[in-house]
Each structure stands twice: as structure tokens, then as C-alpha cells.
Design a protein around this motif. Structure first.
Motif, PDB file in Angstrom:
ATOM      1  N   LYS A   4       1.145  -1.246  -0.243  1.00 50.01           N
ATOM      2  CA  LYS A   4       0.067  -0.232  -0.117  1.00 50.01           C
ATOM      3  C   LYS A   4       0.746   1.354  -0.478  1.00 50.01           C
ATOM      4  O   LYS A   4      -0.097   1.907  -0.505  1.00 50.01           O
ATOM      5  N   PHE A   5       1.682   1.159   0.251  1.00 53.97           N
ATOM      6  CA  PHE A   5       2.679   2.520   0.782  1.00 53.97           C
ATOM      7  C   PHE A   5       3.845   2.790  -0.415  1.00 53.97           C
ATOM      8  O   PHE A   5       3.596   4.326  -0.872  1.00 53.97           O
ATOM      9  N   GLU A   6       3.355   2.512  -0.896  1.00 52.90           N
ATOM     10  CA  GLU A   6       3.894   2.059  -2.091  1.00 52.90           C
ATOM     11  C   GLU A   6       3.321   3.131  -3.336  1.00 52.90           C
ATOM     12  O   GLU A   6       4.168   3.559  -4.320  1.00 52.90           O
ATOM     13  N   ARG A   7       2.267   2.924  -2.765  1.00 53.15           N
ATOM     14  CA  ARG A   7       1.313   4.260  -3.682  1.00 53.15           C
ATOM     15  C   ARG A   7       1.329   5.583  -3.465  1.00 53.15           C
ATOM     16  O   ARG A   7       0.307   6.684  -4.062  1.00 53.15           O
ATOM     17  N   ILE A  47      11.532   9.601   7.383  1.00 47.83           N
ATOM     18  CA  ILE A  47      10.898   9.273   6.897  1.00 47.83           C
ATOM     19  C   ILE A  47      10.234   9.011   6.430  1.00 47.83           C
ATOM     20  O   ILE A  47       8.837   8.643   6.169  1.00 47.83           O
ATOM     21  N   ALA A  48      10.959   8.084   4.946  1.00 47.35           N
ATOM     22  CA  ALA A  48      10.016   6.875   4.781  1.00 47.35           C
ATOM     23  C   ALA A  48       9.470   5.703   5.340  1.00 47.35           C
ATOM     24  O   ALA A  48       9.050   5.443   4.778  1.00 47.35           O
ATOM     25  N   LEU A  49      10.151   5.443   6.299  1.00 51.83           N
ATOM     26  CA  LEU A  49      11.032   4.180   6.695  1.00 51.83           C
ATOM     27  C   LEU A  49       9.289   4.815   7.411  1.00 51.83           C
ATOM     28  O   LEU A  49       8.496   3.106   7.588  1.00 51.83           O
ATOM     29  N   ASN A  50       9.198   5.653   8.737  1.00 55.00           N
ATOM     30  CA  ASN A  50       7.769   5.603   9.219  1.00 55.00           C
ATOM     31  C   ASN A  50       6.250   5.274   8.642  1.00 55.00           C
ATOM     32  O   ASN A  50       5.628   5.119   8.775  1.00 55.00           O
ATOM     33  N   ILE A  51       6.490   6.147   7.229  1.00 57.24           N
ATOM     34  CA  ILE A  51       5.611   6.219   6.666  1.00 57.24           C
ATOM     35  C   ILE A  51       4.791   4.991   6.222  1.00 57.24           C
ATOM     36  O   ILE A  51       3.783   4.409   6.467  1.00 57.24           O
ATOM     37  N   ALA A  52       6.735   3.632   5.833  1.00 58.41           N
ATOM     38  CA  ALA A  52       5.525   2.418   5.563  1.00 58.41           C
ATOM     39  C   ALA A  52       5.091   1.425   6.803  1.00 58.41           C
ATOM     40  O   ALA A  52       4.439   0.985   6.026  1.00 58.41           O
ATOM     41  N   GLU A  53       6.283   2.037   7.739  1.00 58.11           N
ATOM     42  CA  GLU A  53       5.676   1.044   8.809  1.00 58.11           C
ATOM     43  C   GLU A  53       4.242   1.409   9.344  1.00 58.11           C
ATOM     44  O   GLU A  53       3.577   0.101   8.900  1.00 58.11           O
ATOM     45  N   GLY A  54       3.742   2.751   9.628  1.00 54.60           N
ATOM     46  CA  GLY A  54       2.946   3.376   9.265  1.00 54.60           C
ATOM     47  C   GLY A  54       1.395   2.172   8.611  1.00 54.60           C
ATOM     48  O   GLY A  54       0.253   2.297   9.139  1.00 54.60           O
ATOM     49  N   SER A  55       1.705   2.299   7.119  1.00 50.83           N
ATOM     50  CA  SER A  55       0.687   2.543   6.752  1.00 50.83           C
ATOM     51  C   SER A  55       0.206   0.588   6.799  1.00 50.83           C
ATOM     52  O   SER A  55      -0.842   0.356   6.622  1.00 50.83           O
ATOM     53  N   ILE A  56       0.603   0.098   7.074  1.00 49.87           N
ATOM     54  CA  ILE A  56       0.789  -1.488   6.989  1.00 49.87           C
ATOM     55  C   ILE A  56      -0.420  -1.994   8.770  1.00 49.87           C
ATOM     56  O   ILE A  56      -0.602  -3.397   9.007  1.00 49.87           O
ATOM     57  N   LYS A  64      -1.700   7.761  11.954  1.00 48.52           N
ATOM     58  CA  LYS A  64      -0.959   8.687  12.514  1.00 48.52           C
ATOM     59  C   LYS A  64       0.234   9.340  12.681  1.00 48.52           C
ATOM     60  O   LYS A  64       0.442  10.084  12.833  1.00 48.52           O
ATOM     61  N   LYS A  65       0.014   8.093  14.313  1.00 46.35           N
ATOM     62  CA  LYS A  65       1.519   7.993  15.071  1.00 46.35           C
ATOM     63  C   LYS A  65       2.134   8.279  13.953  1.00 46.35           C
ATOM     64  O   LYS A  65       3.631   8.686  14.556  1.00 46.35           O
ATOM     65  N   PHE A  66       2.397   7.035  13.288  1.00 44.90           N
ATOM     66  CA  PHE A  66       4.154   7.492  12.705  1.00 44.90           C
ATOM     67  C   PHE A  66       4.411   8.642  12.209  1.00 44.90           C
ATOM     68  O   PHE A  66       5.625   8.576  11.586  1.00 44.90           O
ATOM     69  N   LEU A  67       3.378   8.789  11.332  1.00 45.42           N
ATOM     70  CA  LEU A  67       2.863  10.150   9.930  1.00 45.42           C
ATOM     71  C   LEU A  67       3.855  11.479  10.847  1.00 45.42           C
ATOM     72  O   LEU A  67       5.026  11.932  10.758  1.00 45.42           O
ATOM     73  N   GLY A  68       3.277  11.316  12.399  1.00 40.32           N
ATOM     74  CA  GLY A  68       4.029  12.045  13.008  1.00 40.32           C
ATOM     75  C   GLY A  68       4.847  11.907  13.592  1.00 40.32           C
ATOM     76  O   GLY A  68       6.621  13.144  13.816  1.00 40.32           O
TER      77      GLY A  68
END
Length: 118
Positions: A4-7, A47-56, A64-68
Motif C-alpha cells: 500500500k505504501f508504494e502508492r 521519513i520513508a521508513l515510518n510512512i511504510a511502517e505506519g501504513s501496514i 497518524k502516530k507514525f506519520l508524526g
């Protein structure tokens, strides 16, 4: 693309931004390898690692916490950029470009986070 995060545009842009930060930090003096170079690389990658981790995660609240965390890492990169400029490892033109990229990416992450429902 299978994850999902790849999109996510914010993930794609944060991947590109992290590579720019990595390239810049490769020009820092050897004496900074365990200090500023390491710090800015780790923050840029986070930055990217947290977006990916949070997306799953199952809940938007957790995402939202991981986006923070991504936003905090981005702020850390900006502070490292200031340090690099003050130490003359980065010229004003490169600083301005990366600063503006940081600002735009942060606003995009915040806007995306604000769109997520709880």
C-alpha cells in the motif's frame, strides 16, 4: 506494486528526498562520519521508513502516530541541514533547495495525516 505504501506520493517523495540527503552527506568531511553524516542519513531514511511502517497498521490512529514520527525525522533533517550550512559543508543554494523540499514534504505529510479518519 504490491504494498500500500508504494502508492503513496508522500512515501515516493520521501524516498527521493532521502537519497538527496544521502548524496549531500557523502560530501561531508570524514571527521563527521560518526556524527552529522550518520545523523542526517538516519533521519533522512526514517521519513520513508515510518510512512511504510505506519501504513501496514490496522488503525488510522496508529498510522497518524507514525506519520508524526516522519514529520519529526524531517525536522531533524532540517536542523542537520542548518548545522551543515553553518559548518560550510553545504552551500546556500543547496541548503535552500533542500530546505524548500523539506518544507513542501512536511506540508504534504501533514495534509495526508489530516485526511485520515480516526
Amino acid at each position: 506494486m504490491s504494498f500500500k505504501f508504494e502508492r503513496l506520493i508522500i512515501w515516493q517523495k520521501s524516498m527521493d528526498f532521502g537519497e538527496e540527503i544521502h548524496s549531500l552527506s557523502d560530501t561531508f568531511p570524514q571527521k563527521e562520519i560518526y556524527n552529522l553524516t550518520s545523523q542526517i542519513k538516519r533521519a533522512g531514511d526514517s521519513i520513508a521508513l515510518n510512512i511504510a511502517e505506519g501504513s501496514i497498521l490496522q488503525s488510522n490512529a496508529e498510522f497518524k502516530k507514525f506519520l508524526g514520527y516522519s514529520i519529526r525525522s524531517l525536522a531533524e533533517v532540517v536542523t542537520c541541514l542548518y548545522k551543515a550550512e553553518r559548518r560550510n559543508y553545504c552551500d546556500r543554494e543547496k541548503f535552500n533547495k533542500l530546505y524548500n523540499d523539506s518544507f513542501n514534504l512536511m506540508n504534504q505529510i501533514i495534509a495526508f495525516r489530516n485526511q485520515l479518519k480516526n
